[in-house]
Enzyme design. Structure first.
Site, PDB file in Angstrom:
ATOM      1  N   LYS A   1       0.868  -1.179   0.000  1.00 12.87           N
ATOM      2  CA  LYS A   1       0.000   0.000   0.000  1.00 12.87           C
ATOM      3  C   LYS A   1       0.910   1.235   0.000  1.00 12.87           C
ATOM      4  CE  LYS A   1      -3.197   3.096   0.936  1.00 12.87           C
ATOM      5  NZ  LYS A   1      -2.248   4.249   0.863  1.00 12.87           N
TER       6      LYS A   1
ATOM      7  N   GLU B   1       8.760   1.651  11.431  1.00 13.96           N
ATOM      8  CA  GLU B   1       9.836   2.626  11.268  1.00 13.96           C
ATOM      9  C   GLU B   1       9.157   3.979  11.258  1.00 13.96           C
ATOM     10  OE1 GLU B   1      11.898   5.375  10.118  1.00 13.96           O
ATOM     11  OE2 GLU B   1      11.935   4.511   8.106  1.00 13.96           O
TER      12      GLU B   1
ATOM     13  N   CYS C   1      13.294  10.785   7.428  1.00  9.38           N
ATOM     14  CA  CYS C   1      13.226  10.510   8.859  1.00  9.38           C
ATOM     15  C   CYS C   1      14.616  10.496   9.478  1.00  9.38           C
ATOM     16  CB  CYS C   1      12.521   9.180   9.119  1.00  9.38           C
ATOM     17  SG  CYS C   1      13.293   7.784   8.272  1.00  9.38           S
TER      18      CYS C   1
ATOM     19  N   GLU D   1       9.649  16.936  14.018  1.00  7.23           N
ATOM     20  CA  GLU D   1      10.358  16.735  12.758  1.00  7.23           C
ATOM     21  C   GLU D   1      10.063  17.908  11.829  1.00  7.23           C
ATOM     22  OE1 GLU D   1      11.330  12.556  10.920  1.00  7.23           O
ATOM     23  OE2 GLU D   1       9.243  12.593  11.543  1.00  7.23           O
TER      24      GLU D   1
END
Length: 485
Positions: free
Chosen positions: A182, A258, A292, A389
């Site tokens: 997906k 993750e 990331c 982030e």
């Protein structure tokens, strides 16, 4: 349907289910946008809950045959996939540029990195070892074999549409699992092209199914709610990861996560400053900061903080910004307008608290979703971009005095994916690396990702590891057989 977006590359726009390309069950579609122009470049089938069920059926029908396929045959197929992807690396890079926006050099680097997962797991497929020991009592032998865990749902993000797909597909196929991929709805085309490539490499029908969809929640829940599905591998935000874990818990599905990061980049007074700046540019500006693993917080020791900040600003300010399809540009657009708005908000908050803009500091007007590479000096504690982030080309710099202070600042986050340390003292480097609460550390290196290494984080940054031998073990179950002879 196929799009002629990239010459010489098959890019389907329908769903791949059971080896066949088909429209969505309700014939609905969604548009794919080029971040450099904000224009539509393709229209893709919008998978439904019914399509999700068809994917599970197809993966289940292929599961026994693929699990029984000889490891050498699985290895050969993955090796062919590596060769095919390498042969078409420029076409794949162009496709990534068009739907993701990153600079061409970044896109080409991603394709090469992505292809390596096929080569690595082609080699690992024949090395899924078990164990044979004698029970301490001497009454029997303890035989442990590793078997495919079963159907795996793989959910990938938009920022590395090729590498995040191959990093999951490679080990799953090597272990003997069938999969449902997906992809992120911002970047479905690369995943669909990989599906077509794997079919050409010889992957049997139903082993790899690709389900783009804007209905992520209902589709994901439908797949995870099917008891035949035994593995979830997700790369994305911690918030979404928590939600998926709650759904997976209902069926007690093995989950690899993750998730988000907030990487600190520590530069000590005794560091090779030129090397630290080189590493900072890689750690911060890979994929324009939309990673990331991107360095999110720069901590420079007092003795070199001013020089480090000035020279980092010079390098960041010299970067050329523009559409990635022009290979002269070093920085492409952010993925969408929401990303630009978030970065602008974070920078504005830091400046309002007293941070100084050394270079950049704002969005670039015109077509597309561009933000100027930015360095902020004297960023005060409490600034939002030190806690969240950034996911953009912004480098906030904070000064520290002592090693203990640097470690405390670096660890003052709920995340723990990766950290970076620059020092000329090996003992200090190893000591600090051990003290940092992160799953990975770049010691005098601005890049840690490697298909042969275990990639993953601690705390709120995830569960499990991808890459290396561990990445394949994640797609297996250990079976203990007690036997005497």
């Amino acid at each position: 349907m196929l799009t002629d977006l990239v010459t010489g590359l098959e890019v389907p726009t329908d769903l791949l289910i059971g080896g066949r390309w088909s429209p969505a069950d309700d014939a609905s579609t969604f548009d794919v946008i080029d971040p450099a122009t904000a224009g539509v470049i393709a229209t893709v089938a919008n998978g439904t809950v019914a399509d999700a069920g068809r994917c599970v059926d197809a993966a289940a029908a292929a599961a026994a045959g693929w699990a029984a396929t000889a490891p050498r045959e699985r290895s050969s197929i993955l090796r062919r996939a590596f060769d095919l992807m390498t042969d078409r690396e420029e076409q794949f890079a162009e496709l990534i540029v068009r739907e993701n926006g990153k600079a061409f050099a970044d896109a080409l680097g991603e394709v090469r990195y992505a292809a390596e997962f096929f080569r690595w797991y082609a080699e690992e497929a024949v090395r899924l070892h078990g164990e044979l020991t004698t029970a301490p009592s001497g009454s029997n032998r303890i035989m442990v074999v590793r078997q495919p865990i079963g159907i795996a749902l793989l959910i990938t993000p938009w920022n590395f549409p090729a590498a995040m797909a191959t990093r999951k597909i490679g080990p799953a196929l090597a272990a003997g699992c069938t999969v449902i991929l997906k992809p992120a709805s911002d970047t479905p085309l690369t995943a669909l092209a990989i599906g077509a490539l794997l079919a050409q490499a010889g992957v049997p029908d139903g082993v790899v199914n690709v389900l783009p969809s804007r209905r992520s929640g209902p589709v994901g829940e439908a797949i995870l709610g099917d008891p035949r599905v035994r593995k979830l591998s997700f790369t994305g935000s911690t918030e979404v990861g928590r939600s998926l874990l709650r759904v997976a818990a209902e069926q007690v599905i093995s989950s690899s996560m993750e998730l988000g990061g907030n990487a600190p980049f520590l530069v000590f007074d005794d560091a090779d400053l030129e090397a630290a700046l080189d590493g900072a540019m890689v750690a911060k500006m890979r994929n324009g900061g939309e990673a990331c693993t991107a360095a999110n917080r720069f901590y420079a020791q007092a003795g070199i903080a001013e020089e480090f900040t000035e020279r980092l600003a010079q390098r960041m300010g010299a970067l050329t910004v523009g559409p990635g399809i022009d290979r002269a540009n070093a920085v492409g657009p952010l993925v969408n307008q929401a990303a630009v708005d978030k970065v602008s908000e974070l920078v504005g908050d830091a400046v309002s608290r007293g941070a100084t803009v050394s270079t950049g500091g704002g969005a670039i007007t015109g077509d597309g979703y561009f933000y100027a590479p930015t360095v902020l000096a004297g960023v005060p504690a409490g600034s939002q971009l030190l806690d969240e982030e950034i996911f953009g080309p912004v480098a906030p710099v904070v000064t520290f005095e002592t090693e203990a202070e640097a470690i405390a600042l670096a660890n003052s986050t709920e995340f723990g994916l990766v950290s970076y340390v620059y020092t000329g003292d090996l003992a200090r480097g190893l000591r600090v690396s051990e003290a940092l609460e992160s799953g990975m550390v770049g010691l005098n290196r601005g890049l840690v990702s490697d298909p042969a290494a275990p990639f993953g984080g601690v705390k709120q940054s995830g569960l499990g590891r991808e890459g290396g031998h561990e990445g394949m073990v994640e797609y297996t179950e250990s079976k203990y057989i007690a036997v005497a002879w």
